[in-house]
Design a protein around this motif. Structure first.
Motif, short mmCIF file in Angstrom:
data_model
loop_
_atom_site.label_atom_id
_atom_site.label_comp_id
_atom_site.label_asym_id
_atom_site.label_seq_id
_atom_site.Cartn_x
_atom_site.Cartn_y
_atom_site.Cartn_z
N LYS A 54 19.55 5.11 -19.35
CA LYS A 54 20.28 5.64 -20.51
C LYS A 54 20.15 7.16 -20.46
CE LYS A 54 19.67 1.62 -23.51
NZ LYS A 54 18.31 1.16 -23.80
N LYS A 55 20.36 7.79 -21.60
CA LYS A 55 20.28 9.25 -21.62
C LYS A 55 18.83 9.69 -21.31
CE LYS A 55 21.76 12.86 -24.92
NZ LYS A 55 20.61 13.69 -24.88
N PRO A 56 18.66 10.61 -20.37
CA PRO A 56 17.29 11.05 -20.08
C PRO A 56 16.69 11.84 -21.23
CG PRO A 56 18.88 12.33 -18.81
CD PRO A 56 19.66 11.26 -19.51
N LYS A 67 18.38 18.12 -8.30
CA LYS A 67 18.44 17.79 -9.73
C LYS A 67 17.47 16.66 -10.05
CE LYS A 67 23.19 18.37 -11.20
NZ LYS A 67 24.36 17.63 -11.61
N ALA A 68 16.92 16.72 -11.25
CA ALA A 68 16.00 15.64 -11.63
C ALA A 68 16.07 15.42 -13.13
CB ALA A 68 14.57 16.00 -11.23
N SER A 69 15.65 14.22 -13.53
CA SER A 69 15.60 13.94 -14.96
C SER A 69 14.45 12.97 -15.25
CB SER A 69 16.94 13.33 -15.44
OG SER A 69 17.23 12.19 -14.67
N VAL A 70 14.05 12.97 -16.51
CA VAL A 70 12.95 12.11 -16.92
C VAL A 70 13.48 11.07 -17.90
CG1 VAL A 70 10.68 12.02 -18.04
CG2 VAL A 70 11.31 14.02 -16.66
N HIS A 71 13.18 9.81 -17.63
CA HIS A 71 13.62 8.73 -18.51
C HIS A 71 12.41 8.12 -19.21
CE1 HIS A 71 17.77 8.51 -16.95
NE2 HIS A 71 17.20 9.05 -15.88
N GLY A 123 2.73 20.18 -21.61
CA GLY A 123 3.04 21.42 -22.33
C GLY A 123 4.04 21.24 -23.45
N GLY A 124 4.54 20.00 -23.61
CA GLY A 124 5.37 19.71 -24.77
C GLY A 124 6.88 19.82 -24.57
N VAL A 125 7.37 19.70 -23.32
CA VAL A 125 8.83 19.86 -23.13
C VAL A 125 9.65 18.69 -23.66
CG1 VAL A 125 8.62 21.37 -21.10
CG2 VAL A 125 8.85 18.89 -20.78
N ILE A 126 9.01 17.54 -23.82
CA ILE A 126 9.79 16.40 -24.32
C ILE A 126 9.65 16.35 -25.83
CG2 ILE A 126 9.93 13.87 -24.35
CD1 ILE A 126 9.25 13.97 -21.38
N SER A 127 10.78 16.49 -26.50
CA SER A 127 10.70 16.63 -27.95
C SER A 127 10.17 15.33 -28.56
CB SER A 127 12.05 17.03 -28.53
OG SER A 127 12.78 15.90 -28.85
N GLY A 128 9.23 15.49 -29.49
CA GLY A 128 8.63 14.33 -30.14
C GLY A 128 7.47 13.72 -29.37
N TYR A 129 7.11 14.30 -28.23
CA TYR A 129 5.98 13.73 -27.49
C TYR A 129 4.99 14.82 -27.07
CZ TYR A 129 3.06 11.19 -24.23
OH TYR A 129 1.96 10.62 -23.60
N GLN A 130 3.79 14.73 -27.57
CA GLN A 130 2.73 15.65 -27.16
C GLN A 130 1.45 14.85 -26.89
OE1 GLN A 130 2.46 19.13 -26.46
NE2 GLN A 130 0.55 18.24 -25.68
N PRO A 131 1.07 14.71 -25.61
CA PRO A 131 -0.17 13.98 -25.35
C PRO A 131 -1.39 14.75 -25.85
CG PRO A 131 0.65 14.97 -23.32
CD PRO A 131 1.69 15.22 -24.37
N ASP A 132 -2.39 13.99 -26.31
CA ASP A 132 -3.67 14.60 -26.69
C ASP A 132 -4.53 14.82 -25.45
OD1 ASP A 132 -3.28 14.38 -29.59
OD2 ASP A 132 -3.29 12.23 -29.17
N ILE A 133 -4.29 13.98 -24.44
CA ILE A 133 -5.10 14.00 -23.23
C ILE A 133 -4.20 13.68 -22.05
CG2 ILE A 133 -6.95 12.73 -21.99
CD1 ILE A 133 -8.50 12.79 -24.39
#
Ligand code: ADP
Length: 481
Positions: A54-56, A67-71, A123-133
């Motif tokens: 679906k949309k990456p 080119k690359a994308s993350v799903h 580093g927080g590039v994916i909006s809504g996702y920030q790992p603690d570890i």
């Protein structure tokens, strides 16, 4: 708690060894303990085929030459970030090389890309996702920790698990300019290693904590004998070094429900193993005489001590055991073992190849499994052996030493023995262990008690996952401080 795991392989999608079992099982074990683990994996063809695109969640106009994308996808119980980068990962063959075994020449680029993406997500590039570890595994994802340290995620606690120190990802200095790291990273306390770039070394240097997969191996790698050149660095980081034994997936590896088996059984119905044993005898061309079948399920390599085993096949046969060997790897060893099978028709059978289903039947039907590793960070096959009543015969090293209780007189009379250990790791000591095995196998009550004791051992992920959670908490408290 959100943990980002970065790995080059994950069961059941892509597996070359124990690393995949660990990265596939740990998220599931952690889920019940308040830890949400998401795993970043390369988009190899088999991984891309496992979900509908679906949309990456993130796109790279240019990542290491394409080119690359993350799903963000869910496959079974696993929450994944899949790095879709066809120029790096869409190729036929294995995850690290061609079908004929040659490494992909651009492995440095492929796993720098994976690691860079790991660092970006940290580093927080994916909006809504920030790992603690962030939790990296082996050299292929080790650089994640360097990208974090020299990028935006320097404050995010990290750890690296070393599944096998023998694989280090060392490359020439010439690649450094293409890694996208600042010049300051190319130094002794960065990614530089003996004039080149060391991926695992960089990870060991940058990680907040280092774990390996058994307490004994964690001690062993501090010595020159097992440290593979990294013992100096590991000693320097000794206060941040932990050994946590792997568990196994006790649902997949459950003799009571295992679909690969001809007959299911429990500790109370061990006699049913005979049907699986018959299947092994047929598959490996072994004569059925009731003598113990000792099996091998392994990569055929020097590390696994397969040359030591190959050298004493005649002695093993003379001791009264049969051998069923499943494995692939070193062509020379394959040849030696096939020749031994030809010499001992009916007593020794060899299947060259990788066969997950057959490996289950062997654990469910053979009497013992031998693991003569020269070094063994944890080892999984002895844990499967315990669970399946396939008594482990192991070299006393690493995780093998930590997980098997030798059937010596004291352990036998206390009823705690679960297998056989031998040391030093040479043909003589191995043969002696086989002789002890044959002796105990001839005493059905004693043998069944060794089997049952092993089947009782807790080889699940539960305790180990708990230890990872404790370590994650410790790292979070360090960040807070
Ligand atoms: P390593 O990761 O060093 O190869 P482990 O014992 O940790 O060793 O894990 C090996 C895993 O691969 C186990 O799950 C084992 O059953 C499996 N395995 C190894 N060789 C084969 C084979 N030829 N066929 C099927 N499974 C295999």
């Amino acid at each position: 708690m959100q943990v980002l795991s970065v790995t080059p392989e994950i069961f059941p999608l892509i597996k070359t060894g124990g690393l995949a079992d660990v990265t596939g099982a740990l998220p599931i074990a952690l889920a019940g303990k308040g830890v949400a683990m998401r795993t970043l994996v390369p988009g190899y063809p088999v991984v891309m085929a496992a979900f509908a695109k679906k949309k990456p969640v993130y796109q790279y106009p240019l990542l290491q030459g394409g080119k690359a994308s993350v799903h963000a996808v869910k496959v079974g119980d696993l929450d994944l970030f899949v790095l879709d980068a066809p120029h790096l990962f869409d190729r036929q063959g294995g995850p690290y090389g061609t079908a004929s075994g040659a490494d992909w020449p651009d492995n440095w680029r492929r796993f720098a890309a994976l690691s860079q993406v790991g660092g970006d997500i940290a580093g927080g590039v994916i909006s809504g996702y920030q790992p603690d570890i962030v939790h990296a595994h082996d050299w292929q994802s080790a650089m994640t920790l360097a990208y974090m340290r020299y990028g935006k995620a320097i404050g995010v606690p990290s750890l690296i698990t070393v599944h096998n120190l023998a694989f280090q990802g060392q490359f020439g200095a010439g690649i450094f300019g293409e890694l996208g790291l600042p010049a300051v990273a190319m130094q002794l306390d960065g990614v530089e290693y003996y004039g080149g770039v060391g991926y695992l070394k960089a990870g060991l240097q940058a990680a907040w904590a280092i774990t390996t997969v058994s307490p004994t191996y964690a001690q062993e790698i501090r010595s020159p004998e097992f440290g593979m050149g990294l013992d100096g660095l590991i000693n320097m980081r000794a206060t941040d070094l932990y050994g946590i034994v792997n568990g196994i997936d006790v649902d997949i590896w459950n003799p009571e429900t295992d679909k690969h088996l001809v007959a299911n059984y429990s500790a109370e119905t061990l006699a049913a193993r005979a049907k699986n044993r018959k299947a092994v005898e047929e598959r490996f061309g072994l004569e059925a005489d009731g003598s113990p079948i000792v099996c091998v399920v392994s990569r055929l390599t020097w590390q696994k001590g397969m040359d030591i085993l190959a050298a004493v096949v005649d002695g093993i046969v003379a001791a009264g055991a049969r051998l069923a060997i499943l494995g692939s790897g070193d062509a020379g060893l394959e040849g030696t073992l096939l020749a031994a099978a030809a010499r001992h028709r009916g007593r020794v059978g060899v299947v060259v190849g990788y066969d997950e289903g057959l490996s289950h039947v062997m654990q469910g039907g053979c009497d013992a499994i031998i693991i003569p590793s020269r070094f063994e960070p944890c080892g999984l096959t002895q844990l499967y052996g315990l669970r399946y009543g396939c008594v482990p015969v192991v070299a006393r090293t690493g995780g093998l030493a930590d997980t098997i209780i030798d059937a010596n007189e004291a352990a036998l009379s206390a009823g705690v023995a679960t297998g056989f250990q031998f040391a030093p790791n040479n043909g003589g000591a191995m043969l002696h262990a086989i002789q002890r095995l044959v002796e105990q196998h001839a005493r059905p009550a004693t043998w069944a008690s060794i089997q049952r004791q092993g089947m009782k051992a807790d080889v699940s992920w539960d305790k180990s996952a708990e230890k990872y959670v404790e370590l994650y908490r410790l790292l979070l408290s360090k960040r807070a401080a």
